[in-house]
Design a protein around this motif. Sequence first.
Motif, short mmCIF file in Angstrom:
data_model
loop_
_atom_site.label_atom_id
_atom_site.label_comp_id
_atom_site.label_asym_id
_atom_site.label_seq_id
_atom_site.Cartn_x
_atom_site.Cartn_y
_atom_site.Cartn_z
N SER A 85 0.82 -1.22 0.00
CA SER A 85 0.00 0.00 0.00
C SER A 85 0.85 1.26 0.00
N ASP A 86 2.08 1.20 0.55
CA ASP A 86 2.94 2.38 0.57
C ASP A 86 3.74 2.54 -0.72
N GLY A 87 3.57 1.62 -1.69
CA GLY A 87 4.24 1.74 -2.98
C GLY A 87 5.51 0.94 -3.10
N GLY A 88 6.01 0.39 -1.99
CA GLY A 88 7.24 -0.39 -2.03
C GLY A 88 6.96 -1.85 -2.37
N MET A 89 8.04 -2.57 -2.64
CA MET A 89 7.93 -3.99 -2.93
C MET A 89 8.08 -4.78 -1.63
N SER A 90 7.37 -5.88 -1.53
CA SER A 90 7.46 -6.70 -0.32
C SER A 90 8.79 -7.45 -0.30
N GLN A 91 9.16 -7.96 0.88
CA GLN A 91 10.40 -8.70 1.01
C GLN A 91 10.38 -9.96 0.14
N GLY A 92 9.21 -10.53 -0.03
CA GLY A 92 9.10 -11.72 -0.85
C GLY A 92 9.49 -11.49 -2.30
N VAL A 93 9.23 -10.29 -2.81
CA VAL A 93 9.59 -9.97 -4.20
C VAL A 93 11.11 -9.98 -4.35
N TYR A 94 11.82 -9.41 -3.38
CA TYR A 94 13.28 -9.39 -3.45
C TYR A 94 13.84 -10.81 -3.44
N ALA A 95 13.28 -11.67 -2.60
CA ALA A 95 13.72 -13.06 -2.54
C ALA A 95 13.43 -13.77 -3.87
N LYS A 96 12.26 -13.51 -4.46
CA LYS A 96 11.91 -14.14 -5.74
C LYS A 96 12.83 -13.67 -6.86
N ILE A 97 13.19 -12.39 -6.85
CA ILE A 97 14.11 -11.87 -7.88
C ILE A 97 15.44 -12.63 -7.81
N LEU A 98 16.00 -12.75 -6.61
CA LEU A 98 17.28 -13.44 -6.46
C LEU A 98 17.16 -14.91 -6.87
N ALA A 99 16.07 -15.56 -6.46
CA ALA A 99 15.87 -16.96 -6.82
C ALA A 99 15.72 -17.13 -8.33
N ASP A 100 14.95 -16.26 -8.97
CA ASP A 100 14.75 -16.36 -10.42
C ASP A 100 16.04 -16.10 -11.19
N LEU A 101 16.86 -15.17 -10.72
CA LEU A 101 18.14 -14.91 -11.39
C LEU A 101 19.03 -16.15 -11.32
N LYS A 102 19.00 -16.84 -10.21
CA LYS A 102 19.81 -18.06 -10.06
C LYS A 102 19.23 -19.20 -10.92
N LYS A 103 17.90 -19.32 -10.97
CA LYS A 103 17.27 -20.36 -11.79
C LYS A 103 17.58 -20.14 -13.27
N ARG A 104 17.47 -18.89 -13.70
CA ARG A 104 17.68 -18.57 -15.11
C ARG A 104 19.11 -18.91 -15.51
N ARG A 105 20.04 -18.65 -14.61
CA ARG A 105 21.45 -18.94 -14.88
C ARG A 105 21.63 -20.43 -15.09
#
Length: 186
Positions: A85-105
């Motif tokens: 609601s405050d416009g920021g991304m949740s902590q889960g999004v940051y974790a998913k970004i890191l996980a997806d970057l590793k999966k894609r690699r």
Amino acid sequence: PEPQGSNTLVASVFINEDRNKGNARSDYLRPQIYGGKIFRTRFQRALERTPVGDQDPDGMSGFRPALAPNTVAIPTQTKLVRRRSDGGMSQGVYAKILADLKKRRKGKTKLGTESYFFMTQNMAADRPGLRSKKEGIYYRNRAGKIGLVFSINKDPIYRKTLPFFEIAGDTVKESFRRNLLKEVKF
């Protein structure tokens, strides 16, 4: 307030150092108060350790960190990503970004699923229909729409812009005595 005598009031003004579930507020404000380099969050430091695929000039594929030294990932305001609601991304999004970057690699992402991935400026320039041609972390939703989530930029160096100590001093002079007397019951 500290007792200093019967007619003297003393106040302490500070920025909360609490690191509850993340980064301290003072870490973000320090460059604004004193000047200097931007604060590197835990996510930024994790990106420094996350290898991403890249095409080098010889045409050989290799890996390099998602964030090189003296660069920073700046969030964009793309509408593709869900936000709090405050416009920021949740902590889960940051974790998913890191996980997806590793999966894609490792080549383990499935087409047709939502995912985050890294594109260099050259890769983005070759992609037709892409709004942003910047290097960064992109998001693909289930419908196949792609948007830039974090752009990779050079480290900004701030000048001292927030006169914190002057504001704190003026606030204490103007309202401390009045507010204290209102709160203290005799």
